[in-house]
Design an enzyme around this catalytic site. Structure first.
Site, PDB file in Angstrom:
ATOM      1  CE  LYS A   1      66.843 -51.669 -46.547  1.00  0.00           C
ATOM      2  NZ  LYS A   1      65.951 -52.667 -46.727  1.00  0.00           N
TER       3      LYS A   1
ATOM      4  CG  HIS B   1      71.988 -51.864 -41.284  1.00  0.00           C
ATOM      5  ND1 HIS B   1      72.666 -52.511 -42.549  1.00  0.00           N
ATOM      6  CD2 HIS B   1      71.406 -52.943 -41.375  1.00  0.00           C
ATOM      7  CE1 HIS B   1      72.805 -53.869 -43.243  1.00  0.00           C
ATOM      8  NE2 HIS B   1      71.740 -54.401 -41.881  1.00  0.00           N
TER       9      HIS B   1
HETATM   10  C1  BG6 Z   1      70.178 -57.918 -41.499  1.00  0.00           C
HETATM   11  C2  BG6 Z   1      70.785 -58.175 -40.209  1.00  0.00           C
HETATM   12  O1  BG6 Z   1      70.944 -57.239 -42.325  1.00  0.00           O
HETATM   13  O2  BG6 Z   1      68.975 -57.200 -41.928  1.00  0.00           O
HETATM   14  C3  BG6 Z   1      69.092 -58.634 -39.831  1.00  0.00           C
HETATM   15  O3  BG6 Z   1      71.347 -59.109 -40.528  1.00  0.00           O
HETATM   16  C4  BG6 Z   1      67.613 -57.739 -40.325  1.00  0.00           C
HETATM   17  O4  BG6 Z   1      68.925 -58.969 -38.878  1.00  0.00           O
HETATM   18  C5  BG6 Z   1      67.684 -57.083 -41.720  1.00  0.00           C
HETATM   19  O5  BG6 Z   1      66.533 -58.572 -39.897  1.00  0.00           O
HETATM   20  C6  BG6 Z   1      67.530 -56.139 -42.273  1.00  0.00           C
HETATM   21  O6  BG6 Z   1      67.483 -56.266 -43.886  1.00  0.00           O
HETATM   22  P1  BG6 Z   1      65.942 -55.461 -44.284  1.00  0.00           P
HETATM   23  O7  BG6 Z   1      66.580 -54.886 -45.444  1.00  0.00           O
HETATM   24  O8  BG6 Z   1      64.548 -56.426 -44.288  1.00  0.00           O
HETATM   25  O9  BG6 Z   1      65.178 -54.518 -43.265  1.00  0.00           O
END
Ligand code: BG6
Length: 491
Positions: A188, A246
């Site tokens: 990101k 994350h």
């Molecule tokens: C994923 C998770 O890694 O990331 C999901 O497994 C989550 O639960 C997603 O919704 C969110 O990704 P982003 O890029 O849409 O924020």
């Protein structure tokens, strides 16, 4: 860059491939960043013809880089003509040999760079890797243009021990050099900017420590429930789905020391070092929640346990908040409040650094209790970096109020902001591992949570319930208060 490239996506009919990977590859193609002779081979169980695969893929491609409709349609047609599909069972060596034949027929040979993307559920991960290994498709690990690289997606195991076992099994098939462990948050834009913000500017780094920072909050929330992913989510829960990966990556980038160089090994060395400085999370510093139906108008906003595919007595957490400590010279004594949840009151991923109070307030008469400065790094949505400072409101009297210095990406950078997967797939093609998770980094992230995972899995009661669309369970504010943190409305 070699003129050739075969990209093989296992799990090609699934959501990740359809909604993220193929659109990201199309965006790279639209920017002429793929080799001239690239081919994409989708592999999955669903029987599909090439034509049907292309029709499905077309639904999610976007014209962000080629807004002119006719030019975009032409580009899409060219891109889709290079997409092929092979159906087969994941654990079957024969199915992958069929795939190899198809690659040979279409790409002319099996030589040249090959990128494998395992966009498949954890349960079939190892069987697929072994079957791939048996075909000899992965064998080549030559430097230069004849490379084979394998991208794998989390979850990497369920805890430290199973993650180590998975790593050992995978090591029989892929070398560490070939393996790219992806955490798409690292792709990101705002997170890629974090090291630049910290280390290419003189103003932040001197303040970036326990002397000036009172607390750090990392907040991640989504306003939707689990949707169609109940099967996977119920087995993993939010701590393993989001917090261990994350959020720990966001924390590592925020708290790490300056790397000796802007290079993959140096950056990852520092990330490992800071993750290892975090003592194991204590059960009393973790709050778990699960969403209940919305307080009003439950229609469309059901309880987690009423979602299709979720067992009615599930104890899986959909929300978690934790307070972590980084026991090093820079951060000792500063609480890191990290929280993540589904079905909350909005969508947000942000890092907040709240600074200490000014040592002596000369405006005491008019403004006792000045609000502290706060740096807010908003990863999504509406990317930006904001600095909350106290200002005099224009006027004939002295009125002080907090205001934001703001860098909103949408206005500051008029170009298209790349999607995380575009950036990361391009890095794999280039062989740049800076934004991929090294084995020791993964182990260090598991070590933080290992001690609480048995409690996460075997709680006698359900996690604390919170209404769909709220800020989370009541325990959230209590946890924050125990650590002297005030939770403000998010920016
Ligand atoms: C994923 C998770 O890694 O990331 C999901 O497994 C989550 O639960 C997603 O919704 C969110 O990704 P982003 O890029 O849409 O924020």
């Amino acid at each position: 860059m070699s003129a050739q490239l075969a990209i093989i996506i296992a799990g090609a009919s699934g959501d990740l491939a359809q909604k993220k990977l193929l659109p990201a590859l199309f965006s790279l193609y639209a920017q002429q960043l793929l080799p001239a002779e690239f081919r994409i081979f989708g592999f999955a169980r669903t029987p599909l013809t090439d034509a049907a695969f292309r029709t499905r893929a077309a639904e999610h491609l976007t014209c962000r880089y080629t807004p002119e409709a006719q030019a975009c349609a032409a580009l899409m047609a060219q891109f889709l003509a290079r997409c092929h599909y092979v159906a087969g069972e994941y654990g079957s060596r024969d199915a992958f040999l069929d795939l190899a034949d198809r690659v040979r027929q279409i790409a002319g040979s099996l030589g040249g760079p090959r990128l494998f993307y395992l966009a498949i559920p954890p349960a079939i991960f190892l069987d697929t890797a072994r079957a791939l290994g048996d075909t000899g498709l992965i064998a080549c690990d030559a430097p230069g243009d004849d490379w084979t690289r394998v991208v794998i997606e989390k979850p990497f195991g369920r805890d430290r021990a199973s993650s180590d076992r998975l790593a050992a099994e995978l090591a029989r098939v892929f070398t560490d050099e070939q393996t790219y462990r992806i955490d798409h948050y690292l792709g990101k834009e705002v997170l890629q900017n974090l090291l630049v913000l910290r280390f290419a500017n003189q103003v932040f780094e001197p303040l970036w420590n326990r002397t000036y920072v009172r607390d750090v909050r990392i907040c991640w929330k989504e306003d939707l429930g689990v949707g169609a992913r109940a099967g996977y989510f119920d087995a993993y829960g939010i701590v393993r789905d989001v917090m261990q990966n994350h959020l720990m990556q966001m924390l590592a980038l925020t708290a790490m020391e300056p790397p000796v160089a802007f290079a993959a090994q140096a950056i990852r060395n520092e990330k490992v070092r800071v993750l290892r400085a975090i003592p194991p999370l204590r059960p009393e510093d973790l709050v778990l929640g699960q969403y209940a139906a919305a307080a009003r108008g439950a229609g469309g906003r059901p309880a987690y346990r009423a979602e299709p595919g979720v067992p009615p007595d599930s104890r899986t957490a959909t929300y978690a908040a934790a307070v972590l400590r980084v026991e090093n010279e820079r951060w000792r004594g500063v609480p890191f409040f990290v929280e993540c949840g589904k079905a909350l009151d909005g969508q947000l991923a942000a890092i907040h650094l709240r600074f200490r109070d000014v040592p002596s307030n000369i405006f005491d008469q008019t403004a006792p209790g000045l609000p502290p400065n706060e740096l807010i790094i908003r990863v999504q949505p509406d990317e930006g970096i904001f600095y909350r400072i106290v200002n005099k409101v224009p006027g004939l009297n002295l009125r002080l109020e907090p205001t934001e210095l703001n860098l909103r990406y949408r206005t500051a950078f008029p170009g298209v902001i790349p999607e995380a997967y575009e950036s990361l797939l391009l890095d794999v093609i280039k062989g740049d591992k800076s934004l991929f998770i090294r084995g020791d980094e993964l182990a260090a992230a598991w070590d933080i949570f290992d001690a609480v995972l048995p409690a996460v899995d075997a709680r006698p009661a359900v996690p604390e319930l919170y209404p769909y669309g709220s800020r989370g369970p009541a325990g959230r504010a209590q946890l924050a208060a125990r650590h002297g943190l005030e939770l403000e409305p998010p920016a």
